[in-house]
Design a protein around this motif. Structure first.
Motif, PDB file in Angstrom:
ATOM      1  N   GLN A  19      29.113  64.976 -55.434  1.00  0.00           N
ATOM      2  CA  GLN A  19      29.967  66.262 -55.416  1.00  0.00           C
ATOM      3  C   GLN A  19      30.060  66.298 -53.775  1.00  0.00           C
ATOM      4  O   GLN A  19      28.988  65.820 -52.962  1.00  0.00           O
ATOM      5  N   PRO A  20      31.057  67.092 -53.097  1.00  0.00           N
ATOM      6  CA  PRO A  20      31.162  66.965 -51.553  1.00  0.00           C
ATOM      7  C   PRO A  20      30.030  67.888 -51.189  1.00  0.00           C
ATOM      8  O   PRO A  20      29.510  68.901 -52.128  1.00  0.00           O
ATOM      9  N   LEU A  21      29.614  67.733 -49.939  1.00  0.00           N
ATOM     10  CA  LEU A  21      28.437  68.618 -49.476  1.00  0.00           C
ATOM     11  C   LEU A  21      29.155  69.964 -49.418  1.00  0.00           C
ATOM     12  O   LEU A  21      28.354  71.092 -49.641  1.00  0.00           O
ATOM     13  N   ILE A  22      30.236  70.184 -48.875  1.00  0.00           N
ATOM     14  CA  ILE A  22      30.974  71.627 -48.479  1.00  0.00           C
ATOM     15  C   ILE A  22      32.265  71.365 -49.263  1.00  0.00           C
ATOM     16  O   ILE A  22      33.224  70.456 -48.893  1.00  0.00           O
ATOM     17  N   GLN A  23      32.810  72.301 -49.949  1.00  0.00           N
ATOM     18  CA  GLN A  23      34.127  72.392 -50.491  1.00  0.00           C
ATOM     19  C   GLN A  23      34.596  73.550 -50.256  1.00  0.00           C
ATOM     20  O   GLN A  23      34.352  74.648 -50.961  1.00  0.00           O
ATOM     21  N   ILE A  24      35.550  73.862 -49.424  1.00  0.00           N
ATOM     22  CA  ILE A  24      36.401  75.103 -49.284  1.00  0.00           C
ATOM     23  C   ILE A  24      37.764  75.033 -49.638  1.00  0.00           C
ATOM     24  O   ILE A  24      38.309  74.193 -49.188  1.00  0.00           O
ATOM     25  N   SER A  25      38.023  75.858 -50.530  1.00  0.00           N
ATOM     26  CA  SER A  25      39.352  76.217 -51.316  1.00  0.00           C
ATOM     27  C   SER A  25      39.819  77.373 -51.168  1.00  0.00           C
ATOM     28  O   SER A  25      39.582  78.443 -51.763  1.00  0.00           O
TER      29      SER A  25
END
Length: 88
Positions: A19-25
């Motif tokens: 999983q990405p550490l931070i995912q902003i969408s």
């Protein structure tokens, strides 16, 4: 003489499972009638270094406050380590 340590080999399937550490969408934020963030998308992998650059008032601090949970976005999603930061 320069000696380089061998790099760890990671299979392509192992990279995609993390999983990405931070995912902003699609994060959007406004103050009054002024949109300060307009659909921000960003993915930061574990071990990756990222710098946010922009002029004064560009929304850098606002984005970091949203990621830290100190402010709420008006729209969009933020996930830290695969877990949503959205509050009920």
């Amino acid at each position: 003489m320069i000696v380089a340590a061998p790099q760890e080999q990671i299979s392509p399937s192992a990279k995609t499972e993390e999983q990405p550490l931070i995912q902003i969408s699609g994060v959007r934020k406004r103050f009054g009638s002024k949109w300060v963030l307009k659909g921000v998308d960003l993915t930061v992998a574990k071990g990756e270094t990222v710098a946010l650059l922009g002029a004064n008032g560009a929304g850098k601090s606002t984005l970091m406050r949203i990621v830290a949970g100190l402010s709420r976005q008006d729209r969009g999603e933020v996930h830290l380590g695969g877990v949503s930061t959205k509050r009920a």
